[in-house]
Write an enzyme that holds these catalytic residues in place. Structure first.
Site, PDB file in Angstrom:
ATOM      1  N   HIS A 211       0.874  -1.182   0.000  1.00 17.93           N
ATOM      2  CA  HIS A 211       0.000   0.000   0.000  1.00 17.93           C
ATOM      3  C   HIS A 211       0.908   1.229   0.000  1.00 17.93           C
ATOM      4  CE1 HIS A 211      -3.611   2.277   1.772  1.00 17.93           C
ATOM      5  NE2 HIS A 211      -2.615   3.152   1.818  1.00 17.93           N
ATOM      6  N   CYS A 244      -3.432  10.164   5.558  1.00 18.46           N
ATOM      7  CA  CYS A 244      -3.789   9.890   6.947  1.00 18.46           C
ATOM      8  C   CYS A 244      -3.999  11.204   7.698  1.00 18.46           C
ATOM      9  CB  CYS A 244      -2.682   9.078   7.626  1.00 18.46           C
ATOM     10  SG  CYS A 244      -2.951   8.805   9.395  1.00 18.46           S
ATOM     11  N   ASN A 253      -2.688   8.387  -2.110  1.00 24.17           N
ATOM     12  CA  ASN A 253      -2.238   7.055  -2.498  1.00 24.17           C
ATOM     13  C   ASN A 253      -1.808   7.058  -3.960  1.00 24.17           C
ATOM     14  OD1 ASN A 253      -4.277   6.866  -0.317  1.00 24.17           O
ATOM     15  ND2 ASN A 253      -3.872   4.689  -0.446  1.00 24.17           N
TER      16      ASN A 253
END
Length: 316
Positions: A211, A244, A253
């Site tokens: 990720h 986050c 991302n």
């Protein structure tokens, strides 16, 4: 498997835009808006979603409707719906909503875990044992996720031993998968090699998912390294949304459409339709009210053609 290997032919992509993509955005979408984005992604061939997070609505208001989103998507055939949970209460809510898998998350960094869930790493792991007992005998799978697996914005380098110890704990809990989270884009290809190699030694039967965030512009370079190591599972967010809320400097991302384009050009299978993903990214951009950081949804595929007559000809 050797350190470097031919990339696997089929790559599994989990769409995390509905969770990681939205949790740190100033625009809070309604449930129906989230579902419209989910439908666009399903039309593009996405069937695996990390759909939300069952955390305190006070901590992450953007995901307060987690149960409603899960319940609505349960009626769509062929989807696998997972949700992040930090503790037993979150797992109970996720089960009530009807998820297919629960993702238990903990940071490899003590400081980030304290900011993220207000617990020590040891306390989080101890609480996960209760969740494992809750899931025992159910049809709901347990998955693990390690945040700040490649570095922490508060403490810098995170020892690989911290990551491997957590991986062993997840293996002992019966986790079916383990995701390594690059929370603020601190991963580099050498770190990817180190972490993947050491984790395969520490928990050889626990499949890895990578990720990555594109905070420093090398998210897809890290994917290339993961592919060279034979990793066949990745998480990404439509349009490059994400970040986050409890980590300074955390940006989006890697974008699902950018990832799918890279893999398609390498001759690898994803089951996703690139044009459909570009359309879904357009829907995400419309909902957010701004241009998103993904690149393929702006430029189009490599062989997308322009009307030559619409471009001025150089004079002189």
């Amino acid at each position: 498997m050797s350190a470097l290997a031919p990339p696997p032919r089929h790559i599994h992509i989990t769409e995390v835009g509905l969770r990681d993509g939205l949790q740190n955005e100033p625009v809070v979408l309604s449930t129906e808006q989230k579902l419209s984005l989910a439908r666009a992604l399903v039309d593009a061939g996405v069937h695996e979603f990390e759909v939300s997070s069952f955390v305190s609505p006070r901590a992450v208001p953007a995901l307060a409707d987690a149960a409603e989103v899960v319940e609505a998507l349960r009626g769509v055939a062929g989807l696998h719906l997972s949700a992040l949970v930090p503790n037993l209460r979150g797992a109970e809510r996720a089960l009530e909503a009807g998820v297919d898998s629960v993702v238990l998350f903990v940071s490899a960094s003590e400081r980030h875990n304290a900011k993220n869930v207000n617990r020590s790493v040891a306390a989080s792991l101890e609480g996960f044992e209760q969740v494992a007992r809750l899931l025992d005998g159910s049809n709901v799978a347990l998955r693990g996720a390690i945040a700040t697996a490649f570095g922490c914005p508060f403490t810098g380098n995170v020892p690989v031993e911290s990551v491997t110890e957590i991986a062993r704990r997840f293996a002992d809990l019966g986790a079916t998968h383990l995701s390594l989270g690059d929370t603020t884009g601190m991963a580099t290809p050498p770190l990817v090699t180190e972490r993947v190699t050491r984790l395969r030694e520490a928990a050889p039967n626990l499949p890895l998912t990578l990720h990555f965030h594109n905070t420093r512009g090398i998210g897809l370079a890290n994917v290339m390294q993961g592919l060279a190591l034979g990793v066949d599972r990745y998480e990404s967010s439509i349009g490059g949304l994400g970040g986050c809320p409890f980590a300074p400097g955390a940006s989006g991302n890697i974008a699902t459409e950018d990832l799918a384009y890279l893999l398609e050009e390498m001759g690898l299978e994803t089951g996703l339709d690139l044009e459909g993903l570009i359309a879904a990214a357009g829907r995400a951009s419309e909902l957010m009210g701004r241009r998103l950081p993904a690149q393929v949804s702006q430029a189009g595929p490599r062989l997308a053609l322009s009307d030559c007559s619409a471009v001025p000809t150089a004079q002189g």
